[in-house]
Design an enzyme around this catalytic site. Structure first.
Site, PDB file in Angstrom:
ATOM      1  CE  LYS A 118     -15.213   9.472 -68.848  1.00  0.00           C
ATOM      2  NZ  LYS A 118     -13.929   8.657 -69.531  1.00  0.00           N
ATOM      3  CB  SER A 130     -13.004   5.653 -68.015  1.00  0.00           C
ATOM      4  OG  SER A 130     -12.297   6.476 -69.017  1.00  0.00           O
ATOM      5  CB  SER A 148     -11.216   6.911 -72.086  1.00  0.00           C
ATOM      6  OG  SER A 148     -10.886   5.694 -71.451  1.00  0.00           O
TER       7      SER A 148
HETATM    8  N1  GLN Z   1      -7.931   2.509 -70.371  1.00  0.00           N
HETATM    9  C1  GLN Z   1      -7.073   3.328 -69.806  1.00  0.00           C
HETATM   10  C2  GLN Z   1      -6.299   3.468 -68.873  1.00  0.00           C
HETATM   11  O1  GLN Z   1      -6.682   2.845 -67.735  1.00  0.00           O
HETATM   12  C3  GLN Z   1      -7.693   4.835 -71.328  1.00  0.00           C
HETATM   13  C4  GLN Z   1      -8.461   5.363 -70.132  1.00  0.00           C
HETATM   14  C5  GLN Z   1      -8.373   7.052 -70.487  1.00  0.00           C
HETATM   15  O2  GLN Z   1      -8.733   7.025 -71.724  1.00  0.00           O
HETATM   16  N2  GLN Z   1      -9.228   7.727 -70.109  1.00  0.00           N
HETATM   17  O3  GLN Z   1      -5.771   4.937 -68.804  1.00  0.00           O
END
Ligand code: GLN
Length: 477
Positions: free
Chosen positions: A72, A147, A171
């Protein structure tokens, strides 16, 4: 079976027995990327020739020798761009490698490229990348989740043997569920965060995204461990694959009724309950339990994560980090313009929300209250784990939405209901495929356990995976 559809475990065995060479493996992955990346868009940057050179040099007998990995793009790798899918860091080249990557590299892994994501990890669809969309390999008109959407899509599409994601509020698990692969958010402190670009430091962990549960345990074993450069990291508590193959007889599995209530799509509820029945048939005891504070975890998460983000992202000011605006009259305007141009909508929304929650006069009403809720959620889990060994729940309330379908931010945030609790409590959570909906889209389930219970979660997941058989269907590209 083609090289790019082999599991990590099978690939390691074949490499060890010299039935395959690292060069053959890396070349197969590069060919596959060449073939499908135009449809998927999993990567932000690709290694190409570099990966082949590494494969040629690769001779030692290391645990993951010659294994091609996608990382990532919020994880630093020395001398490689690290963009966080943001204009702010579009040209940033990392001066050092994250500990998690260093450990993988030392184990013999070869980098294939850096993957697409929601900008700074903020989002659930990968549509908040400043660069391009990523498409779900099971249906190119749909999002891969986020994400870590690029990482999950790369693994599902055969564009990497496994991938690294990061999970602040879901994410890793959420894109794993949408793409039909396996993702683990480890116990807080299991994997060093050194070299991971901070979004919300008290919540996040790096973790592996793989094709199978056993692969996941293998990858995590290599990445985990205490790191003097991350004061919150802890000593490796044990071998993550240790319980693989053990049965689930006598284990108590809790179904939190609040997580199977109205918000979840019927086909997801059915698939999770079917998985519970399968575990029962394997000898586990499934009991319904109540976790009354679960719903409060979501607003608490958005306050705490945004508060931490507003502070963590202050470093991107065009001076210490980040691109600087071209024209400005004075210092203040330089800051304002650099941040206005560098950050996308969603990142700005979080910074504003966080700054507001932390401001004098509102601190007690929002941030402090969110921390109190956090304590209640931790207590709820502690209480639950006196009754059961682990909890079984959905990962997401619906299967992968269409690209562009989730336009309303609050609606998007609500999709994180089942995943944020594990980050709030710091406990491990495994996301794995358990079925498909009538459109053929993957459905995931989540197993959560007490801190450092990863070996147990892998054991249950592995048993379930074997009993369910292949559930997500082939990717046709
Ligand atoms: N969807 C969650 C957010 O937008 C989790 C994001 C993540 O785990 N980086 O904060």
């Amino acid at each position: 079976m083609s090289i790019t559809s082999m599991t990590l475990t099978a690939l390691c065995d074949a490499l060890k027995r010299k039935e395959l060479t690292p060069l053959e493996v890396v070349r197969s992955y590069l060919d596959r990327i060449h073939q499908v990346e135009g449809h998927i868009g999993a990567y932000i940057s690709l290694e190409g020739e570099n990966a082949l050179l590494k494969a040629e040099e690769s001779m030692d007998r290391l645990p993951l020798q010659g294994i091609p990995v996608a990382v990532k793009d919020n994880i630093c790798i020395e001398n490689r761009r690290m963009t966080c899918a943001s204009r702010m860091l579009e040209h940033f080249v990392a001066p050092y490698s994250a500990t998690a990557w260093q450990r993988l590299e030392r184990a013999g892994c070869i980098l294939l490229g850096k993957t697409n994501m929601d900008e700074f990890g903020m989002g659930s669809t990968t549509e908040h990348s400043a660069f391009h969309e990523t498409h779900n390999p099971h249906d190119l008109t749909r999002v891969p989740g986020g994400s870590s959407g690029g990482s999950a899509a790369a693994v599902a599409a055969g564009e990497a043997a496994f991938a690294l994601g990061s999970d602040t509020g879901g994410s890793i698990r959420q894109p794993a569920a949408h793409c039909g692969v396996v993702g683990m958010k480890p116990t807080y402190g299991t994997v060093s965060r050194y070299g991971l670009t901070a979004f919300a430091s008290s919540l996040e962990q790096i973790g592996p995204i793989t094709r199978t549960v056993a692969d996941n345990a293998l990858a995590l074993s290599v990445m985990a461990g205490c790191d003097p450069r991350d004061g919150t990291s802890v000593a490796h508590p044990g071998h993550f694959s240790a319980q693989l193959g053990m049965d689930v007889k006598g284990l108590r599995i809790g179904l939190p009724k609040e997580m199977l209530a109205g918000d979840v799509a019927p086909e997801i509820r059915t698939a999770v309950l079917e998985a519970a029945k399968t575990l029962e048939a394997l000898g586990a005891a499934v009991v319904e339990i109540s976790m009354p504070t679960v719903k409060t975890a979501l607003p608490a998460y958005y306050i705490i994560s945004s508060a931490e983000a507003s502070s963590n992202l202050a470093r991107f000011d065009g001076v210490r980090y980040g691109s600087r605006a071209a024209d400005y009259a004075d210092l203040d305007e330089m800051y304002v313009k650099s941040r206005t141009e560098g950050f996308g909508e969603e990142v700005k929304r979080r910074i504003l929300l966080g700054t507001y929650a932390l401001s004098a006069g509102y601190y007690d009403a929002y941030y402090k209250r969110a921390l109190q809720v956090r304590t209640l959620v931790i207590r709820d889990f502690r209480q639950a784990f006196t009754q059961v060994d682990c909890l079984l729940s959905p990962v997401t309330p619906q299967t992968a939405p269409k690209l562009g379908e989730l336009a309303d931010p609050v609606q998007t945030y609500q999709g994180d209901l089942y995943t944020v609790t594990a980050n709030i409590a710091g406990i491990p959570a495994l996301s794995m495929p358990c079925g498909r909906d009538e459109k053929g889209l993957p459905i995931g389930l989540q197993l959560m356990g007490p801190a450092f219970s990863e070996p147990l979660l892998y054991r249950i997941g592995h048993a379930l995976e074997a009993a369910l058989g292949p559930v997500t269907g082939e990717v046709h590209l």
